[in-house]
Design a protein around this motif. Structure first.
Motif: not given
Lengths: 319, 266
Positions: A103, B117, B140, B143, B174
């Motif tokens: 992330d 993603k 974010a 998900a 998430r």
């Protein structure tokens, strides 16, 4: 002197295991670069213990300790990491390829104008270091070169041994970083609690697939007898039979335990990508043609509801 | 609400992927192509959000060769309103893709960008995050939702990404290590989607026909002012290390003996 900067991952002041694997990769990388310094950044709140622990592995520990970094999102953590990378003139920034690292790392790269090699399996060469990474669900392994002066790397924790302690403890320094004004707010976290070891760290993983028809009792019994973790195939998680975080595969968790038992799992390519690195693979399946047998060291054509309890009993007697 | 969704043309994950003998890339002859499965989940989520928040619009964007128009058409057949192709022959790295998308977004000014993603060809999992930082937006990633894909909520095609009452932010659940995290992200924002957010719909025949008439605009990276020189170069591609062939054991007793005496793992 070049510097390798590792970004540590912590929750509530507790370092994550993956961080020690990232430190192991960072140490190896520093050596390959001809003796670069190893620094580590940890950002969060109440980090006294974590900082002391990190100092046993790295030359310098930079600590961003403050309420603004508790539950910090990627935008905020990227600001601290970029400031530390600049302050230490880092040539490489290294993170573990956990969901947290995945992330955060690209935001650091974008801010530094750096290229990023993600989910790296191995380092290649000395002086100039290239990176091996899996593509197409592990059906190909690419060697990549990051051409920018600063390079960001995320490393797959199961592919790098955890760092050993350094000869002498490093220095711990407070590092002042601006938390900025994030556009993203932490709301809540629903932890999946388990008495079993974490899937990614477990020495033994017992995984069940569609063949369980949702009944994981025999899987859990064997896992508990062997002190292992429970894993699942994608079909099992999609059906809601087991929580999502138990999924092993390209799109779930990548595991490499000493022993992996796949019960009632056919062995789709995307599942194999998540467990092919295991030391010993056992497949138990009623279908002798199941692709899982092609990667198994030991294959047993049998009904898992009969074979697993027998295996559990036998394993209990060996203890 | 204006929603932009990205869609990438990738090798079908059910095709057998083989490395070229000269180690430069994979063999592409005889390989089927399709839309990246994670991107299809992003398209589905975009359509659900649109339909729950009318008037809204969904734009499907791809960066790739002229053949990527097929994947844009598949998004249009699912229900997206229009398409944009940033035409780029040959492989470019994820950073170049992110900077192409940045230019498209600065022009289109969507409220929300939904992306897979990762793409199941290079498995990078970086483009959405790079893009968010280049734009200075919140993100974010991964998900998901609490409800299973067999749940009533899923069957009712409810969006898992929730638009706030003031329409100024979205709440996203998430899927991360150890559990499910909820974030609130101010719009405009980047949301990348994981497997268990939804089950993408199939395109019906009438919608496939209708999709042929929907507009697809073509753009060029150079005209957008993007230098696609890679920051990450692929030097070599190899097959993965092979595992030694295993054996079949006749029964549990034989298996236990092997695991205990030979492999010494129990």
């Amino acid at each position: 002197m070049a510097t390798v900067l590792v970004i540590a991952e912590q929750v509530k002041g507790q370092l994550k295991k993956a961080t020690f694997h990232a430190l192991g990769a960072g140490r190896d990388l520093a050596k390959r670069l001809g003796g670069a310094e190893l620094h580590v950044l940890v950002a969060g709140a109440n980090l006294g213990e974590a900082a002391k622990q990190l100092a046993e592995y790295a030359g310098t520990v930079h600590v961003v300790d403050g309420a603004a970094f508790e539950h910090a999102v990627a935008e905020t953590n990227a600001l601290a990491a970029v400031a530390a990378a600049k302050a230490t003139s880092a040539s490489h920034v290294v993170l573990a390829a956990t969901t947290w690292g995945k992330d955060l790392a690209p935001r650091i790269a974008a801010r530094l104008g750096a290229g990023i090699a993600s989910d790296v399996l191995a380092l290649v060469g000395e002086g100039t270091v290239h990176f091996k990474r899996a593509m197409w669900a592990g059906n190909a392994v690419a060697t990549v070169e990051v051409t920018t002066p600063i390079k960001v790397v995320t490393v797959r924790p199961t592919e790098f041994a955890p760092a050993e302690k350094a000869a002498a403890a490093g220095a711990v320094q407070a590092f002042a970083a601006d938390a900025g004004a994030a556009k993203t707010k932490f709301v809540s976290f629903a932890e999946v609690k388990s008495a079993r070891p974490e899937l990614a760290d477990a020495r033994v993983v017992i995984a069940g697939g569609r063949g369980t028809k949702g009944d994981f009792k025999p899987i859990e019994a064997l896992a508990d007898t062997l002190g292992g973790a429970v894993g699942a195939s994608r079909a099992v998680c999609d059906a809601g039979w087991q929580p999502n975080d138990l999924q092993v595969g390209q799109t779930g968790k990548v595991v490499a335990p000493q022993l992996y038992v796949a019960a009632g799992i056919s062995g789709a390519i995307q599942h194999l990508a998540g467990m092919k690195g295991s030391k010993v693979i056992v497949a138990i399946n009623k279908d002798p043609e199941a692709p899982i047998f092609q990667v198994a060291d030991y294959g047993l054509v049998a009904d898992l509801f009969k074979a697993l309890p027998e295996l559990t009993d036998a394993a209990a007697k060996l203890k | 609400m204006k929603i932009l969704v990205t869609i990438k043309r990738v090798e079908d994950y059910e095709s057998k992927i083989k490395v070229k003998p000269d180690g430069t890339w994979i063999v592409t002859d005889g390989v089927n192509y399709r839309a990246n499965p994670f991107d299809e989940i992003a398209v589905e989520e975009a359509l659900r959000l649109r339909d729950a928040n009318m008037p809204s619009e969904v734009i499907a964007v791809s960066v790739g060769s002229e053949l990527s128009v097929n994947e844009i058409r598949s998004a249009l057949a699912m229900g997206a309103d229009k398409g944009i192709l940033v035409k780029q022959a040959g492989w470019v790295d994820s950073d170049a893709v992110a900077r192409c998308l940045q230019k498209v977004i600065e022009r289109e000014k969507p409220d929300l960008v939904l992306m897979g993603k990762q793409a199941v060809d290079v498995d990078d999992n970086v483009t959405g995050q790079l893009l968010a930082e280049y734009l200075g937006w919140g993100q974010a990633t991964f998900a998901s939702k609490h409800e299973s894909l067999e749940s009533a909520e899923e069957k009712a095609k409810k969006p898992g990404v929730k638009l706030a009452a003031d329409k100024a932010s979205v709440e996203v659940i998430r899927e991360i290590d150890g559990g499910l995290e909820t974030l609130s992200v101010k719009l405009p924002a980047i949301v990348t989607v994981d497997l268990r957010l939804n089950v993408p719909r199939y395109a019906s025949l009438p919608n496939i026909m209708k999709a042929k008439k929907k507009p697809v605009e073509e753009l060029d990276p150079k005209a957008l002012g993007v230098d696609v020189t890679p920051k990450v170069k692929v030097l070599k591609v190899e097959p993965p290390p092979a595992r030694a062939a295993g054996i079949k054991v006749p029964d549990v007793a034989a298996l236990v003996q092997k695991l205990h005496s030979d492999a010494k793992v129990i």
